[in-house]
Motif scaffolding. Structure first.
Motif, PDB file in Angstrom:
ATOM      1  N   PHE A 198      45.983  37.681  29.029  1.00 26.40           N
ATOM      2  CA  PHE A 198      47.215  38.021  30.543  1.00 26.40           C
ATOM      3  C   PHE A 198      46.713  38.374  31.383  1.00 26.40           C
ATOM      4  O   PHE A 198      46.794  37.914  32.888  1.00 26.40           O
ATOM      5  CB  PHE A 198      48.702  38.295  30.154  1.00 26.40           C
ATOM      6  CG  PHE A 198      49.703  38.019  30.624  1.00 26.40           C
ATOM      7  CD1 PHE A 198      50.575  37.038  30.472  1.00 26.40           C
ATOM      8  CD2 PHE A 198      50.154  38.399  31.945  1.00 26.40           C
ATOM      9  CE1 PHE A 198      51.013  36.813  31.265  1.00 26.40           C
ATOM     10  CE2 PHE A 198      51.035  38.240  33.288  1.00 26.40           C
ATOM     11  CZ  PHE A 198      51.710  37.239  32.240  1.00 26.40           C
ATOM     12  N   LEU A 199      46.335  39.719  31.337  1.00 20.99           N
ATOM     13  CA  LEU A 199      45.299  40.432  32.825  1.00 20.99           C
ATOM     14  C   LEU A 199      44.419  39.139  33.135  1.00 20.99           C
ATOM     15  O   LEU A 199      44.707  39.286  34.418  1.00 20.99           O
ATOM     16  CB  LEU A 199      44.995  41.625  32.319  1.00 20.99           C
ATOM     17  CG  LEU A 199      44.411  42.522  33.131  1.00 20.99           C
ATOM     18  CD1 LEU A 199      45.375  42.543  34.006  1.00 20.99           C
ATOM     19  CD2 LEU A 199      43.512  43.641  32.334  1.00 20.99           C
ATOM     20  N   LEU A 200      43.527  38.718  32.413  1.00 20.10           N
ATOM     21  CA  LEU A 200      42.197  37.981  32.984  1.00 20.10           C
ATOM     22  C   LEU A 200      42.804  37.249  33.695  1.00 20.10           C
ATOM     23  O   LEU A 200      42.477  36.367  34.361  1.00 20.10           O
ATOM     24  CB  LEU A 200      41.427  37.703  31.701  1.00 20.10           C
ATOM     25  CG  LEU A 200      40.571  39.463  31.644  1.00 20.10           C
ATOM     26  CD1 LEU A 200      39.521  39.412  30.054  1.00 20.10           C
ATOM     27  CD2 LEU A 200      39.820  40.808  32.795  1.00 20.10           C
ATOM     28  N   GLY A 201      43.692  35.980  32.825  1.00 19.88           N
ATOM     29  CA  GLY A 201      43.392  34.442  33.400  1.00 19.88           C
ATOM     30  C   GLY A 201      44.345  35.153  34.340  1.00 19.88           C
ATOM     31  O   GLY A 201      44.938  33.934  35.498  1.00 19.88           O
ATOM     32  N   GLY A 202      45.837  35.727  34.443  1.00 20.00           N
ATOM     33  CA  GLY A 202      46.952  35.889  34.976  1.00 20.00           C
ATOM     34  C   GLY A 202      45.869  36.056  36.510  1.00 20.00           C
ATOM     35  O   GLY A 202      46.282  35.679  37.410  1.00 20.00           O
TER      36      GLY A 202
END
Ligand code: HEM
Ligand code: CU
Ligand code: CU
Lengths: 358, 616
Positions: free
Chosen positions: A52-56
């Protein structure tokens, strides 16, 4: 028919969903994972936080860059340049805080996910770091506030003496505009005098109002301070000119004001944006009823000479509506013996007079 | 529906039998309690909590559905909505949504979400449920007033709900109901009967809040069990306590504003009206000030946003500590920041009014005060991060939502610092930037707190567990959904798009972003539909969920020392005494990784810290 099919599709989805759910429960009972205290899903969730951190983060960065040009309405006022700069500087500072805290939050979640043989670190408090991280935001905030306060007082300070004055009045659901005419004085108005013709409620027994003129669009000269006097005659409205970074409520019973200095003519802005139909717009930004969303007016920024020429061409309200003027004359004639009113002379606006007003 | 909670009845009966009668005030009532007494006009705080929760869930579905409707309009302004005619009837005119009805939708969405869901549903549920359980009390100070609090809320709900269906439509002047628009039916149809019902409903709502608030405060002050000093209270209780104080001090001001508005509407006074010409007529009112109303409204309105968020903050602190298996970092700083926020929240209200024509000097003052409030908020965030640091984290669904809460609170709180800067607010006021700000920091965060609380305390409420897998699905869908909706909304706001617009198509300035608005609408509607996963999980688990144990999360606080489903009076025997603070997780030297508050220091000599030795 469409409604029916939507309902059917939803019902079907529900059934499918219910079946899947039962299946999931059964498998988890058979595999025994429903009894484990901390199972595989803990790891999955931890990984999902990193995803989520990277994708978001990537999506955020991409969409921000992608939309950056669209989200900056071209600026055309002096204070707008300053506030826009302050906005993006503040956003950058806050952006750093945003990225730092979010990265820590997600990273800690991932890094410190449950491990069978690890024990959490008993760390109830630490006065030193607490003081530090109270002071840091306090200092940053103080800096932001100070910059904002300086700008705010400059923007809301008194308008320069030589400002061009005009009055914007909100009503359901359009804007009315009036200029003070060559005497540079807006005449008295009274909401009880409003009717279909006299939309402003001009009280023409006041000499200052006799040369006032109304207009279907706002004209202002480039490079000169403009003072908007703002009124409403029914409910709240808000004078919002996004390109000039101008906003002020229109309040019935309480005149307000805002001044700014336009920096680019409409033509210049058309050239800059490459849009031959570009127009500065005045929008209503305070809910006022059914037509709120369509309550707009065009604003034309002229070269000063063009502005003077435009100003000179305008006919005063009293000249256009002699019967209104006459009705006031009758009234005042009754009161006073002979009123030395010379409306015709007052209504003639000469270019030099308009120029003097700049 | 409450009649069918099997576990509840079962367990309650069991307790009645084993319970020593003398120290249980309600002992005699148990057996003869009728259905009505037990589940409808109950004075038991746990039942009242569930009543608030289920009413809140009902309202959340309505509020969410309304937002999906207006997102349809904003995403596809040109589309025909004829297919909604079966639901909306005459509000669909020739395939188009009626613009006044659009405003009514926005208004009711805001009112419902802020007051009925996130105030009553959130603090009504958890203050009621947790205060007696966590401080060690048999019930609230006044069970009767507590019951009244719910039923006033219920009455208020019925009226507000009814107003959705009346001929002239519900209130439509925005959830902030600024007069003159809200005062004049000539100005908008919703300001007729709809607004009247709104005001009556809110008056009842405020009474409900005050009855509840007085109870919460009294209970926390007077009914704490032996040893439960204020410095041993869980942060949840601190949060509920301060929330109740905020409500008690600020809701009466809204009441007075509503009352004055009722006078202006019905009895010809001019508190908020002056110099108005409308519908071909000059009104006689002079001397009133619409700005006065705004001062009164925001004097409640700003504390209100903290009334919404503080219970969520408290629960999140609790859940983060429990599932990171670590003490909450900086317990005292957490209390201090709650106190700071509570105090400051009363002196920042006019930051909602920078460009209303209020004296710019006042604007400066409120800008200073507003930005101070960001400091305690920041401290809380840092402390939550430090709580996770070097923890041993279990991702229960409640934990996921708590982490999500922190993420969203950061995202939304930071933009508050922009808006608190009066010079920047000139451009951003009433744009979608504000909408994005408060939906992240208040709307979404508080909802996440609510969900975290439900997932976490569900076992104590219903004696069963909610399904974790569905919980994960619910969380990830919602977490992604919320960001997909509200991050792009900032772009739209920076571009200056005004809020409460039926369509932006009339303006060249607001012509871009048609695609982005569509995107936001799709994300919003999917996220809304995703909530039915939660609804299903919730109701399914009440009856069919896995059976819970007494203390499924290995938690330290008092509620987990009660039976699986606590009966009337909460503890079958004596109320336990408290010996330590609520956050002894993973204490070095202790056998288990948690020491309940009820364990005396004499039993934990291996883990006592130097200053605790004296208390052995
Ligand atoms: C970090 C501290 C915060 C600051 C400095 C701040 C500042 C502001 C300001 C200045 C506005 C007015 C914007 C405008 O109308 O032009 C605003 C609006 C709002 N804020 Fe915040 N805020 C903060 C945190 C919060 C929190 C924690 C909540 C709720 C839990 C919240 C809820 C709201 C709401 C609901 C509105 C909009 C009300 C409306 O106009 O409908 N804010 N905020
Ligand atoms: Cu408007
Ligand atoms: Cu506020």
């Amino acid at each position: 028919m469409t409604t029916l099919s939507i309902v059917l599709v939803l019902a079907l989805l529900l059934v499918v969903f219910g079946l899947l759910f039962r299946l999931q429960i059964l498998t988890s009972i058979f595999s025994g994972s429903s009894n484990r205290e901390v199972g595989v899903s803990n790891r999955v969730n931890a990984i999902l936080f990193m995803v989520f951190l990277l994708g978001g983060g990537a999506w955020f960065a991409w969409s921000f860059v992608e939309n950056f040009d669209k989200m900056n309405p071209p600026i055309a006022s002096v204070h707008g340049l300053a506030t826009d700069k302050m906005f993006w500087v503040s956003m950058a500072i806050l952006g750093v805080a945003f990225v730092l805290t979010q990265v820590l939050l997600f990273w800690y979640s991932y890094r410190y996910q449950h491990k069978e043989n690890r024990r959490a670190f008993f760390f109830p408090h630490n006065n030193k770091i607490e003081v530090i991280w109270t002071l840091i935001p306090a200092i940053v905030m103080a800096a932001l506030v100070f910059a904002g306060w300086k700008e705010w007082t400059r923007i809301t300070g008194p308008a320069p003496k030589d400002a061009v004055v005009l009055e914007v009045m909100g009503k359901q659901f359009n804007w009315l505009v009036r200029y003070p005419g060559r005497d540079q004085k807006l005449g008295v108005v009274n909401y009880r005098l409003i009717d279909a013709v006299n939309e402003f409620g001009f009280d023409l027994s006041d000499q200052n109002g006799v040369d006032d003129f109304t207009a279907g669009e706002i004209h202002v000269p480039k490079g000169h301070p403009v003072l908007l006097r703002i009124r409403s005659r029914d409910v709240l409205h808000s004078v919002y000119m996004p390109n000039f970074r101008v906003q002020m409520y229109a309040v019935p019973g309480m005149p307000t004001k805002f001044w700014f200095t336009p920096t680019k003519t409409t033509d210049e802005m058309r050239a800059q944006t490459g849009n031959p139909n570009f127009n500065y717009e005045l929008a209503c930004n305070q809910i006022c009823g059914r037509g709120h969303f369509a309550m707009k007016m065009s604003i034309i920024v002229d070269e000063p000479d063009d502005y003077v020429a435009w100003f000179a061409k305008q006919k005063s309200f009293s000249e256009q509506n002699p019967e209104v003027l006459a009705s006031f004359k009758q009234k005042s004639d009754k009161l006073v013996d002979k009123a030395p009113a010379t409306p015709a002379a007052a209504a003639v606006v000469t270019p030099t007079a308009a120029k003097a007003s700049l | 529906m409450a009649a069918n909670f099997p576990t509840q009845e079962q367990v309650q009966g069991g307790i009645g039998a084993t319970e020593p009668g003398h120290d249980h005030a309600h002992h005699d009532e148990h057996h003869e309690q009728s259905f009505l007494q037990k589940y409808v006009f109950s004075t038991d705080h746990k039942v009242i909590a569930k009543q608030f929760l289920i009413t809140g869930i009902f309202w959340a579905i309505i509020g969410g559905a309304l937002s999906s409707l207006f997102r349809l309009q904003l995403g596809w302004p040109e589309a025909t909505l004829e297919w909604l005619k079966p639901f909306l009837g005459k509000w669909i005119e020739a395939g188009k949504l009626n613009p006044e009805f659009y405003l009514a939708l926005v208004t009711m969405h805001g009112t419902i979400m802020v007051f009925f869901v996130l105030t009553a549903g959130l603090s009504g549920t958890f203050s009621n449920f947790l205060i007696p359980l966590q401080i060690g009390a048999r019930d609230m100070a006044s069970g009767f007033m507590n019951m009244l609090s719910y039923w006033f809320f219920f009455g208020s709900s019925v009226i507000m709900f009814a107003s959705l269906f009346i001929e002239t439509g519900p209130a439509a002047a925005g959830w902030t109901i600024y007069p003159p628009l809200s005062a004049l039916p000539q100005a908008i149809a919703g300001s007729g009967a709809g607004q009247t019902l709104w005001l009556v409903s809110m008056a009842l709502f405020i009474i409900s809040q005050l009855l509840g608030g007085v109870n919460y405060i009294t209970t926390v002050i007077n009914l704490r069990t032996q040893g439960m000093s204020m410095s041993k209270l869980p942060l949840t209780i601190w949060a509920f306590f301060l929330t109740a104080i905020l409500g008690l001090l600020s809701f009466p001001v809204l009441f007075s504003a509503a009352l004055l508005l009722i006078f202006d509407r019905s009895f010809g006074t001019s508190f908020f009206l002056s110099d108005i010409y409308i519908a071909g007529q000059a009104l006689p009112n002079t001397g009133g000030s619409p700005i006065l109303f705004q001062h009164l409204f925001w004097f409640l309105g700003h504390p209100e946003v903290y009334i919404v968020i503080m219970p969520a903050m408290g629960m999140v602190s609790e859940i983060l500590a429990t599932n990171a298996r670590k003490p909450v970092f900086g317990y005292r700083a957490m209390i201090g920041s709650l106190l700071g926020i509570s105090l400051l929240s009363f002196i920042v209200w006019a930051h909602h009014m920078f460009v209303t024509g209020m004296n710019p000097f006042l604007g400066s003052v409120f800008m200073f005060l507003t930005l101070i409030i960001a400091v305690p908020s920041a401290v809380k965030v840092f402390n939550w991060l430090a709580t996770l640091w070097r923890g041993n984290i279990r991702f229960t669904t409640a934990m996921l939502f708590s982490i999500g809460f922190v993420s969203l609170f950061i995202a939304g709180g930071l933009t508050g610092i922009i808006l608190g800067n009066a010079a920047l607010d000139i451009q951003l006021h009433n744009t979608y930037f504000v909408v994005a700000h408060f939906h992240l920091v208040m709307g979404s965060s508080a909802f996440f707190g609510l969900w975290a609380g439900v997932y976490h305390w569900f076992p104590k409420m219903f004696g069963r567990m909610m399904d974790e897998k569905l919980g994960y699905l619910h969380f990830w869908l919602t977490f992604a959904g919320v960001y997909l909706v509200f991050l792009p909304m900032h772009y739209v706001g920076i571009a200056g798009f005004p809020r409460r617009y039926y369509a932006w198509t009339g303006f060249d300035t607001f012509s871009q972003f048609a695609d982005l608005n569509k995107f936001i609408s799709v994300a919003a509607i999917i996220a809304f539909l995703g909530q039915f996963i939660f609804i299903f999980n919730f109701f399914y688990s009440i009856w069919r969920g896995r059976r819970a144990t007494e203390n499924p999360w290995n938690s330290t606080t008092l509620e987990w020392t009660t039976p699986v489903v606590p009966g009337h009076g909460n503890w079958p025997g004596d109320i336990p005494a408290v010996h330590r603070w609520p956050y002894d997780y993973s204490k070095p030297g202790a056998e288990e990784d948690f020491i309940p508050q009820t364990v005396p220091y004499s039993q934990t000599q291996s883990s006592n810290l130097p200053y605790e030795k004296e208390m052995e």
